[in-house]
Design a protein around this motif. Structure first.
Motif, PDB file in Angstrom:
ATOM      1  N   PRO A  72       0.794  -1.232   0.000  1.00 56.15           N
ATOM      2  CA  PRO A  72       0.000   0.000   0.000  1.00 56.15           C
ATOM      3  C   PRO A  72       0.825   1.280   0.000  1.00 56.15           C
ATOM      4  CG  PRO A  72      -0.123  -1.112   2.124  1.00 56.15           C
ATOM      5  CD  PRO A  72       0.534  -2.064   1.183  1.00 56.15           C
ATOM      6  N   GLU A  73       2.115   1.195   0.355  1.00 53.36           N
ATOM      7  CA  GLU A  73       2.966   2.382   0.372  1.00 53.36           C
ATOM      8  C   GLU A  73       3.918   2.419  -0.816  1.00 53.36           C
ATOM      9  OE1 GLU A  73       4.879   2.666   4.139  1.00 53.36           O
ATOM     10  OE2 GLU A  73       3.006   2.732   5.258  1.00 53.36           O
ATOM     11  N   VAL A  74       3.533   1.767  -1.907  1.00 55.66           N
ATOM     12  CA  VAL A  74       4.387   1.760  -3.092  1.00 55.66           C
ATOM     13  C   VAL A  74       4.719   3.185  -3.508  1.00 55.66           C
ATOM     14  CG1 VAL A  74       2.384   1.640  -4.650  1.00 55.66           C
ATOM     15  CG2 VAL A  74       4.630   0.900  -5.464  1.00 55.66           C
ATOM     16  N   GLY A  75       6.002   3.399  -3.820  1.00 55.38           N
ATOM     17  CA  GLY A  75       6.450   4.729  -4.221  1.00 55.38           C
ATOM     18  C   GLY A  75       6.745   5.646  -3.066  1.00 55.38           C
ATOM     19  N   GLY A  76       6.482   5.207  -1.833  1.00 57.24           N
ATOM     20  CA  GLY A  76       6.744   6.020  -0.651  1.00 57.24           C
ATOM     21  C   GLY A  76       8.113   5.723  -0.056  1.00 57.24           C
ATOM     22  N   ARG A  77       8.198   5.827   1.275  1.00 54.47           N
ATOM     23  CA  ARG A  77       9.496   5.724   1.934  1.00 54.47           C
ATOM     24  C   ARG A  77       9.889   4.284   2.257  1.00 54.47           C
ATOM     25  NH1 ARG A  77       9.877  10.023   6.705  1.00 54.47           N
ATOM     26  NH2 ARG A  77      12.013   9.219   6.651  1.00 54.47           N
ATOM     27  N   ARG A  78       8.962   3.326   2.169  1.00 52.97           N
ATOM     28  CA  ARG A  78       9.320   1.943   2.483  1.00 52.97           C
ATOM     29  C   ARG A  78      10.329   1.430   1.463  1.00 52.97           C
ATOM     30  NH1 ARG A  78       9.206   0.326  -1.725  1.00 52.97           N
ATOM     31  NH2 ARG A  78       7.534  -0.456  -3.067  1.00 52.97           N
ATOM     32  N   ARG A  79      11.232   0.559   1.919  1.00 55.08           N
ATOM     33  CA  ARG A  79      12.275   0.020   1.041  1.00 55.08           C
ATOM     34  C   ARG A  79      11.787  -1.213   0.288  1.00 55.08           C
ATOM     35  NH1 ARG A  79      16.478   0.403   5.891  1.00 55.08           N
ATOM     36  NH2 ARG A  79      14.867  -0.957   6.734  1.00 55.08           N
ATOM     37  N   PRO A  80      12.243  -1.423  -0.933  1.00 54.09           N
ATOM     38  CA  PRO A  80      12.132  -2.747  -1.550  1.00 54.09           C
ATOM     39  C   PRO A  80      13.320  -3.578  -1.072  1.00 54.09           C
ATOM     40  CG  PRO A  80      13.033  -1.197  -3.133  1.00 54.09           C
ATOM     41  CD  PRO A  80      12.784  -0.418  -1.865  1.00 54.09           C
ATOM     42  N   ILE A  81      13.061  -4.821  -0.654  1.00 58.52           N
ATOM     43  CA  ILE A  81      14.136  -5.625  -0.083  1.00 58.52           C
ATOM     44  C   ILE A  81      14.106  -7.054  -0.628  1.00 58.52           C
ATOM     45  CG2 ILE A  81      14.282  -4.301   2.055  1.00 58.52           C
ATOM     46  CD1 ILE A  81      12.715  -6.623   3.415  1.00 58.52           C
ATOM     47  N   ALA A  82      15.225  -7.737  -0.428  1.00 56.61           N
ATOM     48  CA  ALA A  82      15.320  -9.178  -0.600  1.00 56.61           C
ATOM     49  C   ALA A  82      16.044  -9.708   0.623  1.00 56.61           C
ATOM     50  CB  ALA A  82      16.084  -9.533  -1.873  1.00 56.61           C
ATOM     51  N   ILE A  83      15.614 -10.867   1.127  1.00 55.39           N
ATOM     52  CA  ILE A  83      16.219 -11.432   2.329  1.00 55.39           C
ATOM     53  C   ILE A  83      16.497 -12.917   2.131  1.00 55.39           C
ATOM     54  CG2 ILE A  83      15.117  -9.747   3.848  1.00 55.39           C
ATOM     55  CD1 ILE A  83      13.081 -11.862   4.623  1.00 55.39           C
TER      56      ILE A  83
END
Length: 267
Positions: A72-83
Motif C-alpha cells: 500500500p505504500e508503493v512509491g513512498g518511503r518503504r524500502r524494496p528488499i530481498a532477504i
C-alpha cells in the motif's frame, strides 16, 4: 546457483494485467524458472493477511525465490528488499512493510538482507506505482537465474528489516480473550491463540461446549462434528486455533472485523 522455483503472492487480483506482466518479466529474464502462483486474492492492501498466508504456504513449497507484493505504500518511503532466511536457503523478495516477516521467522529468521532501492537490475524507468513489475519481479528473476543478494542490492542489516506487529491473546483462569487476526473466504476466523493456551488457560477439552462472545458452540475437531449452522472452535490445517460456523460464516455470525476481541469461556 540456479533456483528453479519462484512462488508469487500478491493482492493484484486477476482482472487486470498486473500478474501476467510480472510473470512475463520473470519469463524473459529466467525462462527456465517455474513460477507458482500461491494466490493473488489477498484483499487489497492487507499486509497482515498477506504475511500470514505467505507463512502458512511456504513450508509446502520447494525452496527457491519467494516473491510477495502487497504494497500500500508503493512509491513512498518503504524500502524494496530481498532477504535470505536461515533454513532451506530461501530468498524472499518484496516490500519492507512486514509482509515477509512471519515467513522469515517460520524459517529461522533473517541471515542476510539487501536494499533494492538502487539495484542495477530494476527496469528503467521505474514506475512510482508498479514496483512489482519494475523492481520485485526482475530481481526475483535474477535471483532465480543464480545471482546472490550482494549482486542485486546494497547490504542491509537484518535487524533493520521491518517486523510485523501482531496482537496477543490474554489468558486467565476464567476466559481467553483472543483476537480476529484474519478471515478466509468461508468466513472462518483465524485467532492469535495456541491450543496449549486454550487447554491450560480455561481447561477446555475437545467435545466440550464453549461460549464465544456470548454464543454457544462446541470445541470440535472438524466441521462435520457439529450440525449445520453450529458455531465451533477448532484447530485449523496449520495448527492455529480458529472459529467457524458449519456451512456458514463465523465472521458474519459474530459480526467481526480485524483485531476484534473474541471472549472464549466454558459456559
Amino acid at each position: 546457483m540456479s533456483r528453479t522455483t519462484v512462488t508469487f503472492l500478491s493482492d493484484y487480483g486477476l482482472h487486470d494485467e498486473f500478474v501476467g506482466v510480472c510473470r512475463s518479466v520473470i519469463a524473459r529474464i529466467a525462462p527456465e524458472a517455474r513460477v507458482i502462483d500461491l494466490t493473488h486474492g489477498i484483499p487489497s492492501f492487507d499486509v497482515r493477511l498477506g504475511a500470514i498466508t505467505l507463512q502458512r504456504a511456504l513450508p509446502y513449497s520447494e525452496p527457491g525465490v519467494h516473491l510477495a507484493v502487497v504494497d500500500p505504500e508503493v512509491g513512498g518511503r518503504r524500502r524494496p528488499i530481498a532477504i535470505r532466511v536461515v533454513e532451506d536457503d530461501r530468498l524472499l523478495v518484496g516490500p519492507d512493510n512486514g509482509l515477509l516477516w512471519l515467513a522469515a521467522q517460520r524459517f529461522g529468521g533473517i541471515v542476510e538482507a539487501a536494499d533494492l532501492t538502487r539495484s542495477q537490475y530494476r527496469l528503467e524507468p521505474v514506475s512510482a506505482t508498479f514496483h512489482g513489475r519494475d523492481i520485485f519481479a526482475p530481481i526475483a528473476a535474477r535471483l532465480a537465474a543464480g545471482l546472490e543478494l550482494t549482486d542485486v542490492g546494497e547490504p542491509l542489516d537484518p535487524d533493520d528489516v521491518q517486523p510485523l506487529a501482531m496482537p496477543l491473546a490474554e489468558v486467565d483462569a476464567d476466559e481467553v480473550v483472543a483476537h480476529a487476526i484474519a478471515f478466509d473466504h468461508f468466513g472462518n476466523v483465524l485467532l492469535d491463540l495456541e491450543h496449549e493456551e486454550l487447554t491450560m488457560g480455561v481447561g477446555l477439552r475437545l467435545g466440550e461446549q464453549v461460549e464465544i462472545n456470548g454464543e454457544r458452540g462446541v470445541y470440535a475437531t472438524t466441521f462435520a462434528d457439529v450440525d449445520p449452522g453450529t458455531l465451533l472452535l477448532y484447530q485449523d490445517a496449520n495448527r492455529a486455533m480458529a472459529v467457524a460456523v458449519n456451512r456458514a460464516s463465523a465472521r458474519e455470525r459474530l459480526g467481526l472485523n480485524a483485531d476484534d476481541d473474541l471472549r472464549i469461556r466454558r459456559p
